[in-house]
Design an enzyme around this catalytic site. Structure first.
Site: not given
Length: 91
Positions: A20, A38
């Site tokens: 990320r 996520n």
């Protein structure tokens, strides 16, 4: 160049490998808007908005990800523009 928006999911070993944050760094470099987060099932969800060439470049990067990632699939679909500003990591 036209602005586009892509939304989708990245599967594989993409959590716990700085995926990320690396996606955010790439998006910032490309001056893109959107977010990444996520999911409980182990995938990463992403929304990317910006100039088409830059969006396509990040979409290609998502297929590799950072060192340590093992991407098995990237599923992206074009969406209407969302009007988001900046690129963030959602929790």
């Amino acid at each position: 160049m036209a602005r586009i928006c892509l939304h989708g999911y990245v599967s594989g070993k993409v959590q716990g490998v700085y995926y990320r944050q690396s996606a955010q760094e790439q998006a910032d470099r490309l001056e893109l808007d959107g977010w990444v987060r996520n999911l409980a099932d182990g995938r990463v969800e992403v929304l990317i908005e910006g100039e088409e060439l830059a969006v396509r470049e990040l979409a290609s990067w998502l297929e590799q990800g950072p060192a340590g990632a093992d991407v098995s699939a990237v599923e992206l679909q074009q969406q209407p523009l969302q009007g988001v500003a900046g690129f963030i990591v959602r929790r």
